[in-house]
Design a protein around this motif. Sequence first.
Motif, PDB file in Angstrom:
ATOM      1  N   UNK A   1       0.820  -1.209   0.000  1.00 57.15           N
ATOM      2  CA  UNK A   1       0.000   0.000   0.000  1.00 57.15           C
ATOM      3  C   UNK A   1       0.847   1.249   0.000  1.00 57.15           C
ATOM      4  N   UNK A   2       1.935   1.292  -0.810  1.00 62.10           N
ATOM      5  CA  UNK A   2       2.884   2.409  -0.759  1.00 62.10           C
ATOM      6  C   UNK A   2       2.409   3.613  -1.559  1.00 62.10           C
ATOM      7  N   UNK A   3       1.328   4.250  -1.125  1.00 58.89           N
ATOM      8  CA  UNK A   3       0.724   5.340  -1.895  1.00 58.89           C
ATOM      9  C   UNK A   3       1.735   6.408  -2.275  1.00 58.89           C
ATOM     10  N   UNK A   4       2.436   6.966  -1.298  1.00 62.84           N
ATOM     11  CA  UNK A   4       3.420   7.989  -1.621  1.00 62.84           C
ATOM     12  C   UNK A   4       4.753   7.378  -2.033  1.00 62.84           C
ATOM     13  N   UNK A   5       5.023   6.164  -1.587  1.00 64.14           N
ATOM     14  CA  UNK A   5       6.243   5.481  -2.004  1.00 64.14           C
ATOM     15  C   UNK A   5       6.327   5.345  -3.507  1.00 64.14           C
ATOM     16  N   UNK A   6       5.204   5.077  -4.137  1.00 62.76           N
ATOM     17  CA  UNK A   6       5.169   4.965  -5.593  1.00 62.76           C
ATOM     18  C   UNK A   6       5.399   6.321  -6.241  1.00 62.76           C
TER      19      UNK A   6
END
Length: 251
Positions: A120-125
């Motif tokens: 769930x890496x929303x900002x990681x992506x």
Amino acid sequence: MRQNPLRTLFAQKKLALNGWASIGNSFLAEVVADCGYDAVTVDLQHGLFSIESAVPMLQAISTTNAAPLVRCSENSLGEINKLLDAGAYGVICPLINSKEDAERFVRACHYSPRGGRSYGPARGVLYGGKDYFEHANRTVLTLAMIETRQGLAAVEDILSVPDLDGIFIGPSDLAIELGLTPDSWSDDKVDQAIKHLITVSHARGKYVGIFCGSVEMAERMKAYGVDMLTPGTDVQLLRAETSRRIGILRG
């Protein structure tokens, strides 16, 4: 996926300089990161702020060339997952005292089959790139803090944990554990412990970072061959430069 500059510098055997953001303010974190550091660590263990403040600090650091790192407040899968999802490219975990502690930490930082991190890496992506999932396990840096007698004694077992990239030495707490004051980095007992930690880590090809409370200590640690050093927190550097200027003007 965006490269982790700390891994690149390690491969080139070059020293990395790490800033330290302990004031919960995104603008200050951006200013620190813009000073030329290779990385900046957002400190949730001793910084007087919560994860809600850490996210805009990571965003601010990401506008610069510095890699965004975090020191989590504890060895917690939930917190570590959120910080990685927010775009942290490395995690320093405090109070790793055993192989079991290190295994739990590493598991929180990696996706299956190498770990138990939830996806769930929303900002990681956004920061890392659309291929984040394919490369995150090999990009995120995992550093276990060695800062107690137990951690010092168990360091070789800790370093044997697969996918643990290395250690981050906490000299102040280590000095306290050895019966000294927090600023006793030059005492022979602390000095020997630090040299031992560096030696055993490098013998295994592992990364070594350390916090330094003074330029004198940083210069010694550089001579000892650490891979990353932190030359003080934002608070320490702000106080030092402010005091220096006031001292000049007051004569």
